[in-house]
Design a protein around this motif. Structure first.
Motif, mmCIF file in Angstrom:
data_model
loop_
_atom_site.group_PDB
_atom_site.id
_atom_site.type_symbol
_atom_site.label_atom_id
_atom_site.label_comp_id
_atom_site.label_asym_id
_atom_site.label_seq_id
_atom_site.Cartn_x
_atom_site.Cartn_y
_atom_site.Cartn_z
ATOM 1 N N UNK A 64 11.498 -8.283 18.193
ATOM 2 C CA UNK A 64 10.501 -8.667 16.900
ATOM 3 C C UNK A 64 9.140 -7.867 16.898
ATOM 4 N N UNK A 65 8.510 -7.718 18.026
ATOM 5 C CA UNK A 65 7.012 -6.932 18.074
ATOM 6 C C UNK A 65 7.712 -5.453 17.768
ATOM 7 N N UNK A 66 8.722 -4.946 18.307
ATOM 8 C CA UNK A 66 8.998 -3.711 17.751
ATOM 9 C C UNK A 66 9.342 -3.369 16.501
ATOM 10 N N UNK A 67 10.013 -4.431 15.672
ATOM 11 C CA UNK A 67 10.308 -4.348 14.409
ATOM 12 C C UNK A 67 8.753 -4.529 13.592
ATOM 13 N N UNK A 69 6.111 -3.456 14.749
ATOM 14 C CA UNK A 69 5.456 -2.061 14.977
ATOM 15 C C UNK A 69 6.028 -1.102 14.024
ATOM 16 N N UNK A 70 7.242 -0.992 13.855
ATOM 17 C CA UNK A 70 7.894 -0.192 12.736
ATOM 18 C C UNK A 70 7.495 -0.377 11.528
ATOM 19 N N UNK A 71 7.392 -1.793 10.908
ATOM 20 C CA UNK A 71 6.883 -2.049 9.647
ATOM 21 C C UNK A 71 5.590 -1.455 9.608
ATOM 22 N N UNK A 72 4.810 -1.744 10.509
ATOM 23 C CA UNK A 72 3.368 -1.509 10.553
ATOM 24 C C UNK A 72 2.981 -0.044 10.283
ATOM 25 N N UNK A 73 4.056 0.611 11.185
ATOM 26 C CA UNK A 73 3.953 1.943 10.822
ATOM 27 C C UNK A 73 4.267 2.650 9.529
ATOM 28 N N UNK A 74 5.407 2.104 8.992
ATOM 29 C CA UNK A 74 6.207 2.751 7.762
ATOM 30 C C UNK A 74 5.223 2.214 6.425
ATOM 31 N N UNK A 75 4.335 1.145 6.600
ATOM 32 C CA UNK A 75 3.775 0.473 5.489
ATOM 33 C C UNK A 75 2.111 0.708 5.593
ATOM 34 N N UNK A 76 2.043 1.324 6.854
ATOM 35 C CA UNK A 76 0.435 1.735 7.271
ATOM 36 C C UNK A 76 -0.401 0.473 7.120
ATOM 37 N N UNK A 77 0.249 -0.652 7.747
ATOM 38 C CA UNK A 77 -0.449 -2.012 7.795
ATOM 39 C C UNK A 77 -1.068 -2.289 9.003
ATOM 40 N N UNK A 78 -2.241 -2.545 8.946
ATOM 41 C CA UNK A 78 -2.909 -2.660 10.246
ATOM 42 C C UNK A 78 -2.697 -4.312 10.753
ATOM 43 N N UNK A 79 -2.664 -5.084 9.871
ATOM 44 C CA UNK A 79 -2.556 -6.606 10.022
ATOM 45 C C UNK A 79 -0.933 -6.672 10.991
ATOM 46 N N UNK A 80 0.046 -5.892 10.430
ATOM 47 C CA UNK A 80 1.435 -5.980 10.982
ATOM 48 C C UNK A 80 1.117 -5.494 12.506
#
Length: 109
Positions: A64-67, A69-80
């Motif tokens: 879950x946290x790895x997913x 982190x991946x979404x945060x990186x892909x979307x450039x989303x600091x909240x994620x």
């Protein structure tokens, strides 16, 4: 080692979102929703009721946290990224104290 990872994840989340960030602290507590689910019929958390084992193991999976982190990186989303740090911190600290995945009967592995 797990305690160090948990502390580092918490510090990283606090640096990214601030030490009083609601997303950080909510995501740090959210994996234990399965314990509350199991507490409805059991006075203790050890062993966990069998019906709560799967939700517990899923919510305490590093996937879950790895997913996140991946979404945060892909979307450039600091909240994620902050949410991922809080979730990872919870899992790592739990493992440092001996609370890893549960067996089918609810006992600790």
């Amino acid at each position: 080692m797990s305690g160090t990872i948990g502390a580092a994840a918490l510090v990283a989340g606090a640096r990214l979102g601030g030490p009083r960030n609601r997303v950080l602290w909510t995501s740090a507590l959210l994996p234990d929703a399965a314990l509350l689910y199991g507490a409805a019929s059991a006075p203790t958390f050890d062993p966990l009721p069998p019906y709560a084992v799967r939700p517990y193991n899923v919510l305490h999976s590093p996937g879950i946290p790895l997913t996140l982190f991946g979404a945060a990186r892909a979307l450039r989303n600091r909240t994620l990224a902050v949410a991922a740090c809080g979730w990872l911190a919870h899992i790592a600290v739990d493992r440092a104290f001996g609370y890893g995945p549960r067996a089918r009967d609810g006992s600790r592995l």
